[in-house]
Scaffold this active site. Structure first.
Site, mmCIF file in Angstrom:
data_model
loop_
_atom_site.group_PDB
_atom_site.id
_atom_site.type_symbol
_atom_site.label_atom_id
_atom_site.label_comp_id
_atom_site.label_asym_id
_atom_site.label_seq_id
_atom_site.Cartn_x
_atom_site.Cartn_y
_atom_site.Cartn_z
ATOM 1 N N HIS A 9 31.356 21.334 36.886
ATOM 2 C CA HIS A 9 30.188 21.973 36.292
ATOM 3 C C HIS A 9 29.076 20.966 36.013
ATOM 4 C CE1 HIS A 9 33.065 25.179 35.684
ATOM 5 N NE2 HIS A 9 32.128 25.974 35.212
ATOM 6 N N HIS A 169 56.642 47.927 37.849
ATOM 7 C CA HIS A 169 55.225 47.965 38.185
ATOM 8 C C HIS A 169 54.446 48.433 36.958
ATOM 9 C CE1 HIS A 169 55.492 52.375 38.807
ATOM 10 N NE2 HIS A 169 56.718 52.070 39.197
ATOM 11 N N HIS A 430 48.081 52.964 44.202
ATOM 12 C CA HIS A 430 47.952 54.147 43.360
ATOM 13 C C HIS A 430 46.907 55.105 43.930
ATOM 14 C CE1 HIS A 430 49.830 52.026 39.653
ATOM 15 N NE2 HIS A 430 50.711 52.784 40.265
#
Length: 472
Positions: A9, A169, A430
């Site tokens: 950075h 899951h 899903h």
């Protein structure tokens, strides 16, 4: 030959580490490039993916390039740089998790001696061993191979064998998190010597607990015994899922037809620099998370009202996944260190989590990255106050997209949206499960050929063969 790139950075920090590293070189057997800071005199702290890309290109005349990074967005910038590079260069690049200063010095010495990339990474990752020994701390090798603390006389434990066909899951894991959170006890979950806290559904998922795996709960405290009893009862109840000896037989789905429509979720513009205080950004983030949690409660209720209990459980699991204190803590740390916007910090944290899921070797758990991306998108919509409305259709339609979120699929009208065809996606996501429950045809992983389809072109999806047919 291995060359190095230092990403930081701070320009001064990056150049300083580079100066130290070059003191280790006796020849030009290892080149070092610096990509540190950003070109903004008023706000010079930050990382730039293009700078990282150019630094890698400048030392790409080697067998491998090892990228050393400090923290946070340095990793994201390095990963973005990989996507920008030519494939033949990107294939040479490895990202290293070692500490920036000690790791870079060790990697430089190793690379200069002619070591291969694996040896260079090994030396960088073990660069703190000398300091650990001087301070009387245990070796990191011990911590990696045995991350669980030693048992004491007060700690109790119970092991169960997981019988859920798809392992722990999101849905069963969320049930576990919720249940154990009600007990006054210090707890750890252990699999094969690796421990995580049961407070974090994401940590549990990254354990990759599969069917027939042994999972142990270690508990200590006033309600340890009660927690162990509840854990055993959960396991006996398959964590709320119906036990299935074999995968369910899918109902035959006839081919579906409709007009092609390219769908893309609304893009949220994320600014990195903030003009607000850290506390104000933290408040913005908490509020956006709260709004997203309300969204998830609405989706859960919508599924329950339609009698879709399995789908309701998905969004209940999303609620637990999002309401993870570790995610908020990680974002707050970024806000403190980088003085960035809430949306930038949240994007960093959830993108990293999404990538962790994508790196899992269990296909079912790997597909959960789409759920994380869904949660990120919903939260960014609230943070950026972006208006998002699903398109409305009056005739049979086939949605085309790279991927599609579970929350989007639930809101589709199966009376007009007859099918979904994706260039990417997953058959065990899903999103796929919800589409099938709604009676929407689903095919995925079609690749670039999908984009040859013209808008409004008539398509037929053959779900059984996972192919589409163009009818002009």
């Amino acid at each position: 030959m291995v060359n190095l790139v230092i990403v930081s950075h701070s320009s001064r920090l990056g150049e300083g580490v580079g100066e130290l590293a070059r003191q280790m070189l006796m020849s030009d057997s290892c080149k070092i490039a610096i990509a540190a800071g950003i070109d903004d005199p008023q706000n010079p702290i930050g990382t730039d993916a293009v700078k990282v890309m150019e630094a890698i290109e400048s030392v790409a005349d080697a067998d491998h390039v090892l990228v050393m990074m400090d923290m946070g967005s340095a990793l994201l910038s390095a990963e973005t740089a990989l996507e920008l590079l030519a494939p033949e260069i990107a294939a040479k690049v490895r990202l290293c998790a070692a500490p920036l200063v000690e790791g870079t010095l060790a990697a430089t010495v190793s690379a200069a001696s002619g070591a291969d990339i694996d040896k260079v990474i090994f030396d960088a990752m073990h660069a703190l061993e000398a300091k650990r020994e001087q301070l009387g701390l245990p070796s990191s090798d011990t911590e990696i191979s045995d991350t669980c603390p030693a048992y004491d006389e007060e700690a109790r434990s119970l092991a169960v064998v997981i019988k859920n066909r798809n392992g722990l899951h999101v849905r069963p894991a969320s049930r576990l998190v919720y249940t154990l959170s009600t007990f006054n006890a210090d707890m750890l979950l252990e699999k094969n010597g690796k421990c995580v806290t049961p407070e974090s559904i994401n940590q549990i998922a990254l354990l990759q607990v599969r069917y027939n795996d042994t999972l142990r709960l270690i508990a200590k405290g006033p309600e340890a015994e009660e927690a162990l009893i509840a854990f055993r009862q959960l396991a006996e109840d398959n964590f709320g899922e119906t036990e299935e000896v074999a995968p369910p037989t899918l109902r035959p789905v006839p081919p579906v037809s409709g007009k092609a429509f390219y769908y893309q979720p609304v893009l949220c513009t994320v600014q990195a620099k903030s003009t607000l205080t850290v506390e104000e950004e933290q408040d913005r983030l908490r509020q956006a998370i709260d709004f997203t949690l309300l969204d998830l409660m609405t989706l859960t209720a919508k599924a329950e009202a339609s009698g879709l209990d399995d789908i309701a459980a998905i969004f209940s699991g999303h609620h637990t996944l999002l309401d993870d204190p570790e995610l908020l803590a990680a974002a707050s740390e970024l806000l403190q260190h980088e003085h960035c916007t809430a949306e930038y910090a949240w994007q960093q944290v959830l993108k990293e989590l999404s990538q962790q899921y994508q790196q899992l070797d269990d296909e079912y758990l790997q597909a959960r990255y789409i759920d994380v991306d869904d949660l990120l998108h919903r939260t960014l919509v609230h943070l950026t106050q972006t208006k998002e409305e699903l398109p409305q259709f009056n005739s049979p339609t086939i949605l085309l997209a790279e991927n599609i979120y579970p929350s989007t699929v639930l809101q589709l009208d199966p009376a007009v949206v007859k099918g979904i065809c994706l260039s990417a996606g997953s058959p065990v996501s899903h999103s796929a499960l919800i589409a099938r429950e709604l009676g929407i045809g689903w095919i995925c992983q079609q690749g670039e050929k999908l984009y040859a389809i013209q808008p409004e072109e008539t398509l037929t999806l053959d779900v059984k063969t996972q192919r589409f047919n163009r009818q002009g």
